[in-house]
Scaffold this motif. Structure first.
Motif, PDB file in Angstrom:
ATOM      1  N   ALA A 164       0.830  -1.211   0.000  1.00 26.97           N
ATOM      2  CA  ALA A 164       0.000   0.000   0.000  1.00 26.97           C
ATOM      3  C   ALA A 164       0.862   1.258   0.000  1.00 26.97           C
ATOM      4  CB  ALA A 164      -0.929  -0.010   1.210  1.00 26.97           C
ATOM      5  N   TYR A 165       1.934   1.239   0.804  1.00 26.91           N
ATOM      6  CA  TYR A 165       2.814   2.407   0.872  1.00 26.91           C
ATOM      7  C   TYR A 165       3.470   2.679  -0.475  1.00 26.91           C
ATOM      8  CZ  TYR A 165       6.556   5.555   2.279  1.00 26.91           C
ATOM      9  OH  TYR A 165       7.403   6.637   2.374  1.00 26.91           O
ATOM     10  N   ALA A 190      12.954   4.691   3.365  1.00 26.65           N
ATOM     11  CA  ALA A 190      14.021   3.796   3.816  1.00 26.65           C
ATOM     12  C   ALA A 190      13.567   3.007   5.035  1.00 26.65           C
ATOM     13  CB  ALA A 190      15.279   4.605   4.146  1.00 26.65           C
ATOM     14  N   TRP A 191      12.829   3.648   5.929  1.00 29.07           N
ATOM     15  CA  TRP A 191      12.331   2.940   7.117  1.00 29.07           C
ATOM     16  C   TRP A 191      11.335   1.858   6.741  1.00 29.07           C
ATOM     17  CZ3 TRP A 191       7.300   2.771   9.175  1.00 29.07           C
ATOM     18  CH2 TRP A 191       7.209   2.078  10.391  1.00 29.07           C
ATOM     19  N   VAL A 192      10.447   2.142   5.813  1.00 26.38           N
ATOM     20  CA  VAL A 192       9.473   1.148   5.367  1.00 26.38           C
ATOM     21  C   VAL A 192      10.185  -0.056   4.748  1.00 26.38           C
ATOM     22  CG1 VAL A 192       7.625   0.668   3.698  1.00 26.38           C
ATOM     23  CG2 VAL A 192       7.577   2.777   5.045  1.00 26.38           C
ATOM     24  N   ASN A 193      11.240   0.198   3.983  1.00 31.44           N
ATOM     25  CA  ASN A 193      12.013  -0.906   3.398  1.00 31.44           C
ATOM     26  C   ASN A 193      12.663  -1.756   4.488  1.00 31.44           C
ATOM     27  OD1 ASN A 193      11.416  -0.183   0.755  1.00 31.44           O
ATOM     28  ND2 ASN A 193      13.206   1.151   0.571  1.00 31.44           N
ATOM     29  N   PHE A 194      13.210  -1.090   5.506  1.00 24.49           N
ATOM     30  CA  PHE A 194      13.795  -1.832   6.624  1.00 24.49           C
ATOM     31  C   PHE A 194      12.732  -2.645   7.350  1.00 24.49           C
ATOM     32  CE2 PHE A 194      13.958  -1.663  11.301  1.00 24.49           C
ATOM     33  CZ  PHE A 194      14.954  -2.601  11.522  1.00 24.49           C
ATOM     34  N   LYS A 195      11.575  -2.024   7.609  1.00 25.36           N
ATOM     35  CA  LYS A 195      10.492  -2.682   8.330  1.00 25.36           C
ATOM     36  C   LYS A 195      10.052  -3.950   7.607  1.00 25.36           C
ATOM     37  CE  LYS A 195       5.812  -1.697  10.062  1.00 25.36           C
ATOM     38  NZ  LYS A 195       5.102  -2.787   9.366  1.00 25.36           N
ATOM     39  N   THR A 196      10.069  -3.906   6.286  1.00 22.64           N
ATOM     40  CA  THR A 196       9.602  -5.048   5.506  1.00 22.64           C
ATOM     41  C   THR A 196      10.695  -6.086   5.285  1.00 22.64           C
ATOM     42  OG1 THR A 196       8.070  -3.567   4.348  1.00 22.64           O
ATOM     43  CG2 THR A 196       8.464  -5.738   3.375  1.00 22.64           C
ATOM     44  N   PHE A 197      11.836  -5.652   4.775  1.00 21.91           N
ATOM     45  CA  PHE A 197      12.885  -6.597   4.386  1.00 21.91           C
ATOM     46  C   PHE A 197      13.950  -6.792   5.467  1.00 21.91           C
ATOM     47  CE2 PHE A 197      11.272  -4.631   0.452  1.00 21.91           C
ATOM     48  CZ  PHE A 197      10.729  -5.764  -0.139  1.00 21.91           C
ATOM     49  N   GLY A 198      14.326  -5.700   6.126  1.00 22.96           N
ATOM     50  CA  GLY A 198      15.348  -5.804   7.154  1.00 22.96           C
ATOM     51  C   GLY A 198      14.896  -6.642   8.329  1.00 22.96           C
ATOM     52  N   VAL A 199      13.715  -6.331   8.851  1.00 25.08           N
ATOM     53  CA  VAL A 199      13.178  -7.081   9.991  1.00 25.08           C
ATOM     54  C   VAL A 199      12.972  -8.546   9.626  1.00 25.08           C
ATOM     55  CG1 VAL A 199      11.149  -7.383  11.461  1.00 25.08           C
ATOM     56  CG2 VAL A 199      12.096  -5.096  11.099  1.00 25.08           C
ATOM     57  N   THR A 200      12.420  -8.792   8.435  1.00 28.14           N
ATOM     58  CA  THR A 200      12.189 -10.166   7.996  1.00 28.14           C
ATOM     59  C   THR A 200      13.497 -10.938   7.894  1.00 28.14           C
ATOM     60  OG1 THR A 200      10.262  -9.444   6.712  1.00 28.14           O
ATOM     61  CG2 THR A 200      11.163 -11.609   6.200  1.00 28.14           C
ATOM     62  N   ASP A 233       2.233  14.349   0.322  1.00 29.23           N
ATOM     63  CA  ASP A 233       3.364  13.595   0.858  1.00 29.23           C
ATOM     64  C   ASP A 233       3.002  12.816   2.119  1.00 29.23           C
ATOM     65  OD1 ASP A 233       3.177  16.199   2.106  1.00 29.23           O
ATOM     66  OD2 ASP A 233       5.034  15.713   3.140  1.00 29.23           O
ATOM     67  N   GLN A 234       1.896  13.183   2.781  1.00 33.01           N
ATOM     68  CA  GLN A 234       1.450  12.462   3.971  1.00 33.01           C
ATOM     69  C   GLN A 234       0.581  11.252   3.619  1.00 33.01           C
ATOM     70  OE1 GLN A 234      -0.667  15.650   5.867  1.00 33.01           O
ATOM     71  NE2 GLN A 234       1.096  16.338   7.079  1.00 33.01           N
ATOM     72  N   SER A 235       0.015  11.255   2.427  1.00 31.25           N
ATOM     73  CA  SER A 235      -0.971  10.243   2.060  1.00 31.25           C
ATOM     74  C   SER A 235      -0.441   8.804   2.028  1.00 31.25           C
ATOM     75  CB  SER A 235      -1.613  10.592   0.716  1.00 31.25           C
ATOM     76  OG  SER A 235      -0.650  10.664  -0.319  1.00 31.25           O
ATOM     77  N   PRO A 236       0.791   8.527   1.572  1.00 32.44           N
ATOM     78  CA  PRO A 236       1.242   7.130   1.533  1.00 32.44           C
ATOM     79  C   PRO A 236       1.276   6.465   2.902  1.00 32.44           C
ATOM     80  CG  PRO A 236       2.606   8.472   0.095  1.00 32.44           C
ATOM     81  CD  PRO A 236       1.755   9.412   0.885  1.00 32.44           C
ATOM     82  N   ILE A 237       1.835   7.124   3.907  1.00 34.73           N
ATOM     83  CA  ILE A 237       1.946   6.492   5.227  1.00 34.73           C
ATOM     84  C   ILE A 237       0.573   6.374   5.884  1.00 34.73           C
ATOM     85  CG2 ILE A 237       2.337   8.603   6.578  1.00 34.73           C
ATOM     86  CD1 ILE A 237       4.152   5.216   7.001  1.00 34.73           C
ATOM     87  N   VAL A 238      -0.301   7.330   5.647  1.00 38.49           N
ATOM     88  CA  VAL A 238      -1.655   7.275   6.214  1.00 38.49           C
ATOM     89  C   VAL A 238      -2.425   6.105   5.606  1.00 38.49           C
ATOM     90  CG1 VAL A 238      -3.888   8.445   6.359  1.00 38.49           C
ATOM     91  CG2 VAL A 238      -1.778   9.719   6.787  1.00 38.49           C
ATOM     92  N   LEU A 239      -2.403   5.996   4.282  1.00 35.73           N
ATOM     93  CA  LEU A 239      -3.134   4.927   3.612  1.00 35.73           C
ATOM     94  C   LEU A 239      -2.549   3.561   3.946  1.00 35.73           C
ATOM     95  CD1 LEU A 239      -5.538   4.614   1.760  1.00 35.73           C
ATOM     96  CD2 LEU A 239      -3.994   4.701  -0.202  1.00 35.73           C
ATOM     97  N   ALA A 240      -1.225   3.469   3.996  1.00 32.40           N
ATOM     98  CA  ALA A 240      -0.580   2.197   4.337  1.00 32.40           C
ATOM     99  C   ALA A 240      -0.940   1.761   5.750  1.00 32.40           C
ATOM    100  CB  ALA A 240       0.938   2.335   4.203  1.00 32.40           C
ATOM    101  N   THR A 241      -1.032   2.726   6.661  1.00 32.91           N
ATOM    102  CA  THR A 241      -1.398   2.408   8.044  1.00 32.91           C
ATOM    103  C   THR A 241      -2.828   1.876   8.117  1.00 32.91           C
ATOM    104  OG1 THR A 241       0.120   4.115   8.867  1.00 32.91           O
ATOM    105  CG2 THR A 241      -1.599   3.344  10.370  1.00 32.91           C
ATOM    106  N   VAL A 242      -3.733   2.487   7.391  1.00 32.49           N
ATOM    107  CA  VAL A 242      -5.114   2.008   7.347  1.00 32.49           C
ATOM    108  C   VAL A 242      -5.163   0.567   6.846  1.00 32.49           C
ATOM    109  CG1 VAL A 242      -7.363   2.288   6.229  1.00 32.49           C
ATOM    110  CG2 VAL A 242      -6.112   4.301   7.025  1.00 32.49           C
TER     111      VAL A 242
END
Length: 209
Positions: A16-17, A177-187, A47-56
């Motif tokens: 979504a992000y 960059a944080w979203v990429n870490f959250k998805t791939f780095g954490v995994t 610029d705020q819309s991607p993180i808001v929509l992804a959170t929903v």
């Protein structure tokens, strides 16, 4: 399949992000048109819309997980309930205030909550939660169960600190960059840790034969 199910909210959040990030104006229009009642001021910037929509989407995916398990009359773990509560609280703040800070904090607080939960259950209530969740699959000496529980306490504590550092220091101002870490780095880190744990436990499982 279980892996994909467990990581469904993370995958949905990431997809979504990325989609919203590539179509910020469309995402902004969607939020301002259909979600104006749940965002402060009734609108968000592009610029705020991607993180808001992804959170929903992430919250809805977590609700969907629980709904699916309930529908199939399967047990909903405490971990999943805690995840939903924190996702709803911190994600809700991100949505309403259209501020990414809260959803970034959510991951650290989730990991620290897991660490505290494992530690308190073991020390105060004499319940090794790792043992309770895995003893039907493997048999281990008491000492190894204690080490395993503590290993996860340390792991979650470190992951919480790592997320805080990356979100608010190294990647400060770089949500992508944080979203990429959250998805791939954490995994990736989780996968390596579980592989190491499996190798360690396998030595003791052989001793049990």
């Amino acid at each position: 399949m279980k892996f994909l199910f467990d990581w469904l909210p993370v995958i949905c959040f990431f997809v979504a992000y990325k989609i919203a990030g590539g179509n910020e104006e469309a995402a902004q229009h969607f939020i301002n048109t259909y979600m104006s009642g749940v965002v402060s001021g009734g609108s968000v910037t592009a610029d705020q819309s991607p993180i808001v929509l992804a959170t929903v989407i992430g919250i809805l995916a977590t609700v969907g997980q629980i709904g699916w398990l309930k529908l199939r009359k399967q047990k909903v773990t405490g971990t999943l309930w805690v995840t939903l509560v924190l996702f709803t609280v911190f994600g809700g703040l991100t949505i309403y205030l259209h501020d990414e800070v809260f959803i970034k904090w959510k991951l650290s607080i989730l990991y620290w909550a897991f660490a505290v939960g494992l530690l308190v259950s073991d020390w105060l209530f004499k319940k090794n939660l790792m043992r309770q969740s895995m003893q039907e699959i493997i048999q281990l000496p008491d000492q190894i169960w204690s080490r395993l529980n503590m290993a996860w306490v340390i792991f979650f504590a470190i992951m919480g600190a790592l997320n805080w550092y990356l979100a608010f220091v190294l990647f400060k101002g770089d949500t992508d960059a944080w979203v990429n870490f959250k998805t791939f780095g954490v995994t990736g880190i989780m996968f390596v840790f579980i592989i190491g744990q499996t190798v360690y436990l396998s030595r003791h499982m052989k001793d049990q034969a």
